[in-house]
Design an enzyme around this catalytic site. Structure first.
Site, PDB file in Angstrom:
ATOM      1  N   GLU A  90     -11.856  57.631   2.944  1.00 51.89           N
ATOM      2  CA  GLU A  90     -12.652  58.244   4.017  1.00 51.89           C
ATOM      3  C   GLU A  90     -11.775  58.884   5.093  1.00 51.89           C
ATOM      4  OE1 GLU A  90     -16.168  56.962   7.082  1.00 51.89           O
ATOM      5  OE2 GLU A  90     -15.467  55.524   5.606  1.00 51.89           O
ATOM      6  N   ASP A  91     -10.657  58.207   5.420  1.00 55.51           N
ATOM      7  CA  ASP A  91      -9.892  58.616   6.604  1.00 55.51           C
ATOM      8  C   ASP A  91      -8.545  59.272   6.306  1.00 55.51           C
ATOM      9  OD1 ASP A  91     -11.921  57.519   8.041  1.00 55.51           O
ATOM     10  OD2 ASP A  91     -10.915  55.623   8.446  1.00 55.51           O
TER      11      ASP A  91
END
Length: 736
Positions: A90-91
């Site tokens: 996600e990051d």
């Protein structure tokens, strides 16, 4: 150079945290260690430039989550690796394909379940609900997704101090609304309790601190009492030759507060502030007999309360929890809860289903959990359910007490308290539920609305002519039954709509109108329907005047509305949303806010000094609620996209209504004394007052106009000084 030294120090601290994680991982093989190390190296590299809000390196968070998975859930190497990697996709630059290449397909599936859906803002849905639904989709494939997500949420809650106040409220409300019930359903009692307590610390800060201080001040007295209570039991168990451990645990702050609310008691009158737990080290084949022998020893010393015995050893709860609970009377006249269980049962109670999988001998509990999974599958299989409905139905399936009922052949079925005949019928089979017309309970005929009681034996009566109706949704309590009813009703609607569509096609042919989606859209607007299905159903039922079609202009088979009609959106969408920047805007009460109307919510009547937030309603502008309003958890967790920061203007001296409840001993002149306090108190006006007396006690409810919480506290302290008044509290007007 100094920054370099700090970075080196940080690197050593991160390595030390990782070594602590490895040390906590019991029974790991060489391959496990290499797998976890590889995950750690990838995560450290991916997150190397990231920091948390507190300023510390981001990698501390995945390590802490992995440690919770090990120490508090007892999970293995795959889960630890996935916990270390849970935020990478996600990051960071890491992709799901990278995860699969490095760690295998199973790890990819778990990480995918943990990766949030893209945060595309849609003001008609809740991103939290969509994320929650996506996570639950994986529950039937791999329970570890949900367990790691709970560990992630627990660590976020433990480190919530560094967040802004409105973020704290939103995350705490969401935790209380969804994640604590989920931990409960998975048997993770200590995690569920900690999540509830941490949520309360932010949503009910003053009450939390008050109970915490009272627990601390009464700790020594409690400990002396416990020592005296357990000594005779300990001696008797030693004499009998048992190997055991004895613990006394104080109830959590959130459960004490729940007891105070449900029983309407002050802290001092909550009698069971703690429970004594006896944990036996005994072979599995002797567990049941030994637990009952210990029960016998405890009740030799102390008188049990017959209606407070809970036998979850003979019939474990659906999440695998096994224990024997009794409440006994101590010589000092206090009730004490005693829990009796074995080491195996205690591990399952503490670590839930994660531990449960290590004790496969006890198959019947696995079946119960499998049934719960199948209920979730039923929920997921319905394509018509939106995320919010899913969360509602799922929540209904989470936080319930259970009852045990039997089929005519004596098979045991576990259902939630409040379940009806319909719930039981659908629990057996969808077809039986759809055709159910009633039941015989203990050989007595009962209607569909009958609520099942513990120990009932049921025989369902069916009819081939029966079919579900809208009323059934009111009668059904379980998510499974409601889902099956909705599905049957939708099937019926589709059949009726198909007939309506056929009628309309014939009418179009007669009037030389093309049967195209553009023409259907024109009809929806013309007749005022939100969907084609609703339009077709009304046609099929003969409740639509199709002769009005001639009023529409027909241009080469295409219908035209005479005037361009617009579909009116909700007022808040037209007027309020475009004007608000949720991230930066704050409503300051007492000042104009962008020409948007705002008003105090009636459910909680905020007054200056109360922590507050704004909620964008559909047609009444913005309503201002207290953060501990009864509706706040629901609004903040499900519709956070419609919540906006708010605060009081310090010089805003406007008198507002507050509701006070007084309880005390009924005496001549008590009302007079109370009204005298109000009349003497400067600048306090009374709006209404009502008193009820019953068996020597009175309860008074007073609505007064005060300027702020300080003003209100002063008045309440004066009420407390009136002779005969035992309790004074503020209450929400929703109770009236």
């Amino acid at each position: 150079m100094e920054a370099q030294i700090d970075l080196e120090k940080e690197r050593l601290e991160i390595l030390s945290a990782f070594k602590g994680l490895l040390k906590a991982t019991k029974n790991r093989t060489r391959q496990d260690t290499a797998y976890i190390r590889k995950a750690f190296d990838v995560a450290v590299e991916a997150h190397k430039d990231m920091r948390r809000k507190s300023g510390e390196p981001y990698i501390y968070h995945p390590i802490a989550v992995a440690r919770i998975c090990v120490e508090e859930m007892g999970l293995g190497a795959t889960s630890i690796a996935c916990a270390l990697l849970h935020d990478t996709v996600e990051d960071t630059h890491i992709t799901l394909q990278d995860v699969e290449d490095l760690f295998g397909e199973k790890a990819r599936r778990i990480i995918d379940g943990l990766t949030k859906i893209p945060d595309v803002f849609d003001q008609n849905t809740s991103i939290q609900a969509e994320n929650f639904r996506k996570m639950i989709l994986t529950i039937s494939d791999d329970l570890r997704v949900v367990l790691i997500k709970l560990a992630d949420r627990l660590h976020n809650m433990r480190t919530l101090e560094s967040m802004s106040h409105d973020k704290q409220i939103k995350i705490a409300s969401e935790t209380k609304f969804l994640y604590a019930p989920l931990a409960h359903r998975l048997g993770l009692y200590s995690i569920k309790t900690e999540l509830e307590d941490l949520a309360m610390k932010y949503t009910e800060a003053a009450i939390y601190q008050d109970i915490q201080l009272k627990l601390k001040s009464t700790e020594d007295v409690r400990n002396r009492f416990i020592r005296r209570f357990v000594n005779p039991i300990r001696e008797a168990l030693n004499k009998e030759g048992y190997h055991f451990d004895m613990k006394a645990r104080t109830k959590s702050i959130s459960s004490i507060w729940r007891k105070m609310q449900s029983k309407d008691l002050p802290f001092e009158e909550v009698f069971d502030l703690f429970a004594v737990r006896i944990i036996l080290d005994t072979p599995i084949e002797l567990e049941k007999a030994d637990c009952w022998r210990v029960y016998s020893i405890v009740t030799d010393f102390y008188q049990p309360s017959p209606d407070r015995l809970r036998d979850w050893i003979s019939t474990p709860r659906a999440n695998g929890y096994e224990s024997l609970h009794t409440t006994v009377m101590s010589p000092q006249g206090k009730w004490v809860e005693v829990q009796i269980r074995t080491k195996r049962m205690d591990e399952i109670a503490e670590k839930g289903l994660a531990a449960h999988y290590r004790y496969k001998e006890n198959q019947k509990d696995d079946n119960k959990f499998d049934r719960w999974i199948s209920e979730i599958r039923d929920l997921l299989e319905n394509p018509d359910v939106n995320a919010m409905d899913f969360v509602e139905e799922f929540k209904m399936n989470l936080f319930h007490e259970e009852i045990y009922v039997f089929t005519p052949k004596g098979d045991l079925r576990v259902l939630p308290v409040g379940a009806t005949i319909l719930d039981f019928a659908y629990d057996i089979h969808s077809d039986i539920g759809n055709k159910c017309i009633g039941a015989k309970v203990n050989n007595r005929l009962v209607p569909l609305s009958y609520q099942l009681q513990n120990g009932d034996q049921l025989e369902i009566i069916t009819s081939s002519k029966q079919k579900p109706s809208e009323d059934w949704l009111r009668l059904a309590g379980t998510a499974r039954a409601r889902q099956k009813i909705k599905s049957a009703l939708n099937d019926e609607r589709r059949e009726i709509a198909a007939d309506g569509k056929e009628i309309l096609e014939r009418k179009f042919k007669q009037l030389h109108i093309q049967f195209k989606s553009e023409n259907i859209t024109v009809l929806e607007r013309f007749y005022g329907f939100s969907s084609a299905t609703d339009l077709y159903i009304r046609i099929a039922k003969g409740k639509l005047d199709l002769s009005k079609l001639r009023e529409l202009e027909n241009v080469n088979g295409l219908l035209q509305l005479e005037k361009k009609t617009t579909v009116h959106k909700d007022k808040h969408e037209l007027d309020v949303y475009p004007k608000i920047n949720k991230k930066d805007d704050t409503i300051i009460i007492g000042e104009d806010f962008k020409n948007i109307q705002y008003q105090m919510a009636r459910c909680c009547n905020p007054i200056p000094g109360d922590p507050i937030f704004g909620f964008i309603t559909i047609s009444e502008g913005i309503k201002i609620h207290r953060i501990n309003c009864p509706n706040a958890e629901h609004l903040q967790s499900k519709m956070a996209y419609r919540c906006i920061k708010s605060r009081w203007r310090s010089q805003d001296l406007v008198a507002r209504v507050a509701a006070i409840r007084l309880i005390g001993i009924d005496d001549v002149g008590i009302v007079n004394k109370i009204t005298e306090v109000i009349s003497k108190e400067l600048n306090v006006n009374m709006k209404s007052i009502s008193f009820e007396a019953n068996d020597g006690l009175f309860e008074g409810r007073i609505h007064v106009l005060v300027y702020d919480t300080e003003h209100l506290d002063t008045l309440m302290r004066k009420f407390e000084q009136v002779e005969g008044v035992k309790r004074v509290e503020r209450y929400d007007t929703t109770e009236d």
